[in-house]
Scaffold this active site. Structure first.
Site, short mmCIF file in Angstrom:
data_model
loop_
_atom_site.label_atom_id
_atom_site.label_comp_id
_atom_site.label_asym_id
_atom_site.label_seq_id
_atom_site.Cartn_x
_atom_site.Cartn_y
_atom_site.Cartn_z
N ASP A 134 0.85 -1.19 0.00
CA ASP A 134 0.00 0.00 0.00
C ASP A 134 0.89 1.25 0.00
O ASP A 134 2.07 1.18 0.42
CB ASP A 134 -0.89 -0.05 1.25
CG ASP A 134 -1.69 1.23 1.44
OD1 ASP A 134 -2.39 1.64 0.50
OD2 ASP A 134 -1.62 1.82 2.55
N ASP B 80 -0.17 5.02 0.96
CA ASP B 80 -0.36 6.01 2.03
C ASP B 80 -0.30 5.37 3.42
O ASP B 80 -0.98 4.38 3.70
CB ASP B 80 -1.69 6.73 1.84
CG ASP B 80 -1.68 7.57 0.57
OD1 ASP B 80 -1.01 8.62 0.57
OD2 ASP B 80 -2.30 7.16 -0.42
N THR C 129 -2.95 0.27 -4.21
CA THR C 129 -3.43 1.51 -3.60
C THR C 129 -4.86 1.86 -4.02
O THR C 129 -5.33 1.42 -5.08
CB THR C 129 -2.48 2.67 -3.99
OG1 THR C 129 -2.95 3.90 -3.43
CG2 THR C 129 -2.39 2.84 -5.50
N LYS D 233 -8.30 -5.07 -3.59
CA LYS D 233 -6.87 -5.38 -3.65
C LYS D 233 -6.64 -6.89 -3.60
O LYS D 233 -5.66 -7.38 -4.15
CB LYS D 233 -6.14 -4.68 -2.49
CG LYS D 233 -6.14 -3.17 -2.59
CD LYS D 233 -5.32 -2.54 -1.47
CE LYS D 233 -5.37 -1.02 -1.51
NZ LYS D 233 -4.50 -0.41 -0.50
N ASP E 80 -2.15 -0.75 5.94
CA ASP E 80 -2.45 -0.11 7.22
C ASP E 80 -3.94 0.10 7.48
O ASP E 80 -4.34 0.32 8.61
CB ASP E 80 -1.75 1.25 7.31
CG ASP E 80 -2.42 2.28 6.40
OD1 ASP E 80 -3.11 3.18 6.90
OD2 ASP E 80 -2.30 2.16 5.17
N ASN F 228 -9.16 -1.21 3.93
CA ASN F 228 -9.23 -1.54 2.50
C ASN F 228 -8.10 -2.46 2.07
O ASN F 228 -8.08 -2.94 0.94
CB ASN F 228 -9.23 -0.26 1.64
CG ASN F 228 -7.93 0.50 1.73
OD1 ASN F 228 -7.36 0.68 2.81
ND2 ASN F 228 -7.45 0.99 0.61
#
Length: 267
Positions: free
Chosen positions: A8, A10, A42, A191, A214, A217
């Site tokens: 990921d 962010d 992402t 994802k 994190d 999602n």
């Protein structure tokens, strides 16, 4: 050996200053040199994600829009694409009009909103993307989109998410990428689905994949991967389902994972 690492962006790959640190960059390069495929997974649009991918020297397909679009960096060939069902998109648009909600959509990798406000401004500052205003939003809703996004207060989004699941049906996937962002995609635009596709594309087993994230999602890809890793700064629910919890995004958590599980370095 792990052959595919999906990361990921962010609050995972990048730190709170929105940077990939030199230490993490070096770890990515070492993983690639050892034969691993390193990719990004992402919720960002391709245009936003590819800038970070190119900055880190990656030249593989990347997973964008939560998994609704997998696209090559080298020749920009689309490998996997799932558009939101048009009936669901129209219902969502009507719901947002009736309830005065801020709704964004993406057409041909461009971000659109119905009006300019602080929500779209803050969002694009965060993601370093341009935005376009289209007052006649209904004509955009009729066009194929990989993702639609509502921005509002976290508690309110938690309240309306089950309402929208009921309204929009099984054809969509609804998730939160950040507390203020409720994202709606095709039900195979996750994802997890995209990771399964990429594993097959590169000829490796899911047991040979690492997924690092994190937020909620990310849970589908953590559950799909042989090694699902939550960042030290991840939400508690993600840590609960992870196989391993690394250090935070401000402590080179991605480097820690690569060192330990790919390079075999004592950490």
């Amino acid at each position: 050996m792990y052959k595919l690492i999906a990361i990921d962006i962010d609050d995972t790959l990048i730190n709170d200053d929105k940077e990939v640190t030199p230490a993490t960059q070096q770890a990515l390069e070492q993983a690639v040199a050892k034969g691993a495929v390193v990719t990004l997974a992402t919720g960002r649009a391709y245009a936003s994600a590819q800038a970070i991918a190119r900055q880190t020297g990656l030249n593989v397909p990347i997973i964008t829009y939560q998994g609704a679009l997998v696209k090559n960096l080298l020749d920009e060939q689309v490998l996997y694409e799932r558009y939101m069902p048009k009936v669901a998109a129209h219902k969502l648009f009507e719901y947002c009009i009736e309830n005065n909600l801020h709704l964004q959509t993406y057409i041909d990798d461009k971000l659109y909103a119905r009006e300019e406000n602080q929500k779209i401004i803050d969002y694009t500052i965060l993601n370093k993307t341009k935005y376009y205003i289209e007052p006649d939003f209904s004509k955009l809703v009729a066009q194929p989109t990989p993702k639609m996004l509502i921005i509002d207060e976290p508690d309110y989004l938690d309240e309306i998410a089950p309402v929208l699941r009921e309204l929009l049906g099984d054809g969509v996937h609804i998730t939160k990428s950040k507390p203020h962002f409720l994202e709606i995609m095709h039900h195979e635009g996750t994802k997890g689905h995209a990771l399964k596709f990429l594993a097959a594309h590169f000829g490796c087993e899911l047991s040979e994949c690492i997924a690092i994230g994190d937020s909620w999602n990310d849970h589908e890809m953590l559950e799909a991967a042989g090694l699902g890793v939550a960042m030290g700064n991840a939400i508690p629910a993600l840590k609960d389902i992870a196989d391993y919890v690394t250090t935070s995004n401000n402590e080179d958590g991605v480097k820690h994972v690569i060192d330990k599980f790919v390079l075999g370095v004592e950490v």
